[in-house]
Design a protein around this motif. Structure first.
Motif, mmCIF file in Angstrom:
data_model
loop_
_atom_site.group_PDB
_atom_site.id
_atom_site.type_symbol
_atom_site.label_atom_id
_atom_site.label_comp_id
_atom_site.label_asym_id
_atom_site.label_seq_id
_atom_site.Cartn_x
_atom_site.Cartn_y
_atom_site.Cartn_z
ATOM 1 N N SER A 316 0.836 -1.204 0.000
ATOM 2 C CA SER A 316 0.000 0.000 0.000
ATOM 3 C C SER A 316 0.872 1.256 0.000
ATOM 4 O O SER A 316 0.463 2.298 -0.498
ATOM 5 C CB SER A 316 -0.948 -0.013 1.195
ATOM 6 N N LEU A 317 2.092 1.133 0.519
ATOM 7 C CA LEU A 317 2.997 2.290 0.492
ATOM 8 C C LEU A 317 3.538 2.542 -0.906
ATOM 9 O O LEU A 317 4.142 3.571 -1.155
ATOM 10 C CB LEU A 317 4.180 2.052 1.427
ATOM 11 N N GLY A 318 3.373 1.581 -1.805
ATOM 12 C CA GLY A 318 3.844 1.798 -3.161
ATOM 13 C C GLY A 318 4.959 0.864 -3.594
ATOM 14 O O GLY A 318 5.613 1.110 -4.597
ATOM 15 N N VAL A 407 -5.555 -5.545 0.167
ATOM 16 C CA VAL A 407 -6.899 -5.200 0.640
ATOM 17 C C VAL A 407 -7.428 -6.268 1.589
ATOM 18 O O VAL A 407 -7.939 -5.965 2.668
ATOM 19 C CB VAL A 407 -7.856 -5.014 -0.565
ATOM 20 N N ARG A 411 -8.138 -5.693 5.591
ATOM 21 C CA ARG A 411 -9.473 -5.978 6.100
ATOM 22 C C ARG A 411 -9.436 -6.960 7.254
ATOM 23 O O ARG A 411 -10.055 -6.771 8.286
ATOM 24 C CB ARG A 411 -10.322 -6.625 5.003
ATOM 25 N N SER B 44 -15.047 1.129 3.761
ATOM 26 C CA SER B 44 -13.639 0.764 3.567
ATOM 27 C C SER B 44 -13.372 0.370 2.117
ATOM 28 O O SER B 44 -12.344 0.759 1.534
ATOM 29 C CB SER B 44 -13.255 -0.394 4.485
ATOM 30 N N SER B 45 -14.303 -0.378 1.532
ATOM 31 C CA SER B 45 -14.124 -0.787 0.131
ATOM 32 C C SER B 45 -13.986 0.431 -0.761
ATOM 33 O O SER B 45 -13.138 0.469 -1.661
ATOM 34 C CB SER B 45 -15.321 -1.610 -0.327
ATOM 35 N N TYR B 48 -10.511 1.923 -0.396
ATOM 36 C CA TYR B 48 -9.462 1.180 -1.107
ATOM 37 C C TYR B 48 -9.530 1.436 -2.612
ATOM 38 O O TYR B 48 -8.512 1.491 -3.295
ATOM 39 C CB TYR B 48 -9.572 -0.327 -0.847
ATOM 40 N N LEU B 53 -5.821 0.889 -4.223
ATOM 41 C CA LEU B 53 -5.389 -0.419 -3.737
ATOM 42 C C LEU B 53 -6.202 -1.511 -4.415
ATOM 43 O O LEU B 53 -5.801 -2.656 -4.473
ATOM 44 C CB LEU B 53 -5.584 -0.524 -2.222
ATOM 45 N N ASP B 54 -7.367 -1.139 -4.898
ATOM 46 C CA ASP B 54 -8.290 -2.096 -5.492
ATOM 47 C C ASP B 54 -8.835 -1.459 -6.767
ATOM 48 O O ASP B 54 -8.827 -0.228 -6.904
ATOM 49 C CB ASP B 54 -9.438 -2.374 -4.494
ATOM 50 N N ALA B 77 1.405 1.429 -8.279
ATOM 51 C CA ALA B 77 2.283 1.422 -7.104
ATOM 52 C C ALA B 77 3.075 2.723 -7.032
ATOM 53 O O ALA B 77 3.232 3.306 -5.959
ATOM 54 C CB ALA B 77 3.220 0.219 -7.162
ATOM 55 N N ARG B 80 0.817 5.453 -5.786
ATOM 56 C CA ARG B 80 0.589 5.334 -4.342
ATOM 57 C C ARG B 80 1.804 5.840 -3.582
ATOM 58 O O ARG B 80 1.684 6.513 -2.560
ATOM 59 C CB ARG B 80 0.340 3.865 -3.963
ATOM 60 N N LEU B 81 2.977 5.508 -4.100
ATOM 61 C CA LEU B 81 4.213 5.892 -3.424
ATOM 62 C C LEU B 81 4.370 7.411 -3.380
ATOM 63 O O LEU B 81 4.724 7.989 -2.354
ATOM 64 C CB LEU B 81 5.406 5.261 -4.153
ATOM 65 N N PHE B 86 -1.410 6.306 3.235
ATOM 66 C CA PHE B 86 -2.430 5.482 3.894
ATOM 67 C C PHE B 86 -2.199 5.396 5.393
ATOM 68 O O PHE B 86 -1.061 5.257 5.851
ATOM 69 C CB PHE B 86 -2.402 4.054 3.361
#
Lengths: 414, 225
Positions: A316-318, A407, A411, B44-45, B48, B53-54, B77, B80-81, B86
């Motif tokens: 998630s951090l990439g 994910v 969860r 939450s979905s 993400y 992430l999704d 990715a 996100r970086l 998050f």
């Protein structure tokens, strides 16, 4: 990448005991491989060394490799020819034009050549008759291709020249005949020639077959005894570079037509045994390393299982899937590398230990200990195999880690 | 300035369960958005999906005008970086590494700053969150509130335009929870970031500048102020 390396190190350091166990597994595999390979290689090298030392490197014989073609075969080239009752041609056997061939061989760099004539004879001393093989030699040349000089226990090679019909015989032969240095024996050849010969030297090689049946005389003397004047039936070669024996033998045979055998060809049966021996060694040590690889697989799997949360957050951090996979492959490689280093040290220690072992046997060559090869290539092969197998063992868990879906993990943890 | 756009985003699972359906949402820089709703409402979905992430089953998510539907996993990715941060209910700090090292991980992964600059940035982030003295401690030596603040510092490591938090105060007491929400409010107000927080706590939600309420995967209310 430094970051991945730091992360991998941190994760392994956390599981210190497990890491140690799997590293030890790899180390033991590597160490056993090194010790066994060193034993095997050492013995083989020693054995080959002995063979190379005792025997000439190349023997040129007075025969052809394939029987000469018969006239009928030459006439009918495309038919099936069967000839019965072929007798060898009645000619004087021996290497033809041996003098010229000798000149050509001696002109080659790094080659020493010696012509010999071998033939059977009966040695008679008093009431004793013993059958021997007498090799007629030229001492000047022969000493450059063989170690007879080194094996002399009484007399010298040159003494062959000083006595009229000088003879050097093996120690067992001398004992069985009951002769001593200076005694005169009667030699009878199959051609009916009888010579009075004086024992001018006694040798001892430790090889029963030689010590019991071998005698040396001057080439000229043996040519008289065998009634084959000016005939040479073998040319022995010794090379500075032993590894060139086989290709050189092939070149000589192609040029002269005489059957030419290198030491490798003459000892092919033993060399084949070595190949099988090596195959056994590699499968046994390979099995040990395979078990060690399972240890690596186990620890990386455990780490992946325990680190699912960390994998999720890194993703998630990439971090990409490739990053994650590299992270765990790296851990496998680190474990493999540590095992390899430890294994090399342990293997070296085992070699040192084995070198201390002494056997209480009295072998002819005076060999009472393990022959151990100290070859960096053994260490390199063992280490390389360990690192690669550790890397492969880590592939499966690493790929599983890379495919984890962050994910689902996030969860689950929430 | 519009940072994030969701256009008819729908997420269905293979078993036919619909997590979120037909979500249209625009988030601007400087907004502090609380996503609320009963459990199982898909908050939450949605987070993400918005945080890349999704991937949605249908519809698309645009980040800073860029359609993310067509991007390959490594490109996502990279986004996100560099652009997202998050924070989760669980802090997810790597237990083997100090607070400082944890904050350094995304900075080092991005590789833009030199080591000394990276460390200075990580220290200033930790300092801004009141953790200057605890930077060298391992996560297990920190309290729950401190760990969550380290996690926030890590989320901010690469100066993201969008901060996403999933029940970030779920494991915290009231005082620490309030402190975290104050931090979020400040991040949105002062730096012009967008902050999206999923929470089921109505009191905390009222500290946000905008509240999006979800029921059964659909937006039923969207109020500001």
């Amino acid at each position: 990448m430094r970051l991945l390396l730091d992360l991998a190190r941190g994760m392994l350091a956390r599981r210190r005991r497990q890491t140690l166990v799997s590293v030890t597994g790899v180390a033991l595999g590597v160490a056993f491989f090194i010790a066994i390979a060193s034993l095997m290689r050492g013995f083989q090298t020693y054995f080959i060394q002995q063979v190379i030392d005792v025997q000439p490197h190349i023997v040129i014989k007075d025969e052809t490799r394939t029987p000469p073609a018969q006239a009928a075969e030459l006439a009918i080239t495309d038919g099936a020819v069967s000839i019965n009752g072929v007798k060898p041609r009645d000619r004087v056997r021996g290497i033809r034009a041996s003098g010229e061939k000798l000149d050509i061989l001696e002109a080659m760099p790094g080659v020493a050549a010696a012509p010999i004539l071998t033939g059977p004879a009966l040695l008679r001393y008093g009431a004793r008759d013993l059958s021997v093989t007498i090799t007629g030699i030229d001492p000047q040349r022969y000493r450059r291709v063989a170690n007879l000089e080194k094996d002399m226990i009484q007399g010298r090679l040159e003494d062959l020249r000083s006595a009229a019909n000088g003879l050097i015989i093996g120690s067992t032969l001398a004992y069985r005949l009951g002769v001593q240095l200076g005694d005169t024996v009667i030699a009878v050849s199959p051609r009916g020639v009888t010579l009075q010969m004086k024992i001018v030297g006694i040798f001892h090689t430790g090889l029963v077959s030689l010590d019991q049946t071998q005698g040396y005389a001057l080439l000229k003397v043996n040519q008289v005894l065998q009634d084959r004047s000016n005939v040479v039936n073998q040319i022995l070669l010794r090379l500075d570079d032993v590894t060139q024996a086989e290709p050189l033998a092939r070149r000589i045979e192609a040029r002269f037509g005489d059957r030419t055998e290198s030491w490798e060809e003459q000892n092919r049966n033993i060399l084949t045994v070595f190949v099988i021996q090596n195959a056994i060694m590699y499968s046994v040590t390979g099995a040990i390393l395979l078990v060690a690889a399972f240890g690596i697989y186990n620890i990386i799997s455990t780490v992946v299982f325990e680190k699912t949360r960390d994998i999720a957050i890194l993703k998630s951090l990439g971090f990409t899937e490739g990053d994650i996979q590299a992270l765990f492959l790296l851990q496998g490689a680190i474990a493999g590398l540590l095992g390899a280093v430890l294994g090399c040290l342990l293997g070296q220690a085992m070699i040192e230990g084995l070198a201390q072992v002494r056997f209480a046997t009295e072998t002819p060559a005076g060999n009472d200990r393990f022959m151990l090869a100290q070859d960096w290539r053994i260490f390199a092969v063992a280490s390389g195999f360990a690192v690669v197998s550790a890397g492969i063992a880590a592939v499966i868990p690493a790929r599983r880690a890379a495919r984890l879906d962050p994910v689902q993990i996030v969860r689950g943890a929430a | 300035m519009t940072l994030l756009v969701a256009e008819s985003v729908t997420k269905r699972l293979a078993e036919g369960v619909t997590l979120v359906s037909d979500i249209d949402l625009r988030v601007d820089g400087g907004e502090f958005v609380a996503i609320t709703g009963p459990s199982g409402s898909g908050k939450s979905s949605l987070l993400y999906l918005l945080g890349l992430l999704d991937r949605p089953t249908s519809g698309r998510v645009l980040l800073e005008g860029q359609d993310t539907a067509s991007l390959a996993p490594p490109a996502l990715a990279a986004l996100r970086l560099a652009r997202l941060g998050f924070v989760f209910q669980f802090h997810f700090l790597l237990p083997e590494f100090s607070a400082l090292d944890n904050v350094l991980i995304p900075i080092r992964r991005r590789g833009v700053l030199k080591p000394a600059e990276a460390e200075a940035r990580a220290m200033s982030l930790l300092g801004a969150l009141g953790l200057a003295d605890d930077a060298r401690k391992l996560p297990e030596q920190l309290s729950g509130g401190m760990r969550q603040r380290v996690a926030i510092a890590r989320a901010l490591a690469n100066d993201p335009v969008l901060l996403l938090a999933d029940e970030p105060t779920g494991n915290l007491d009231t005082k620490n929870a309030a402190a975290v929400f104050d931090i979020f409010a400040r991040l949105a107000q002062e730096d012009g970031r967008a902050v999206l927080v999923v929470t089921h706590d109505a009191d905390l939600a009222h500290r946000a500048t905008r509240r999006v309420h979800l029921v059964d995967g659909r937006i039923v209310s969207d109020e500001r102020g």
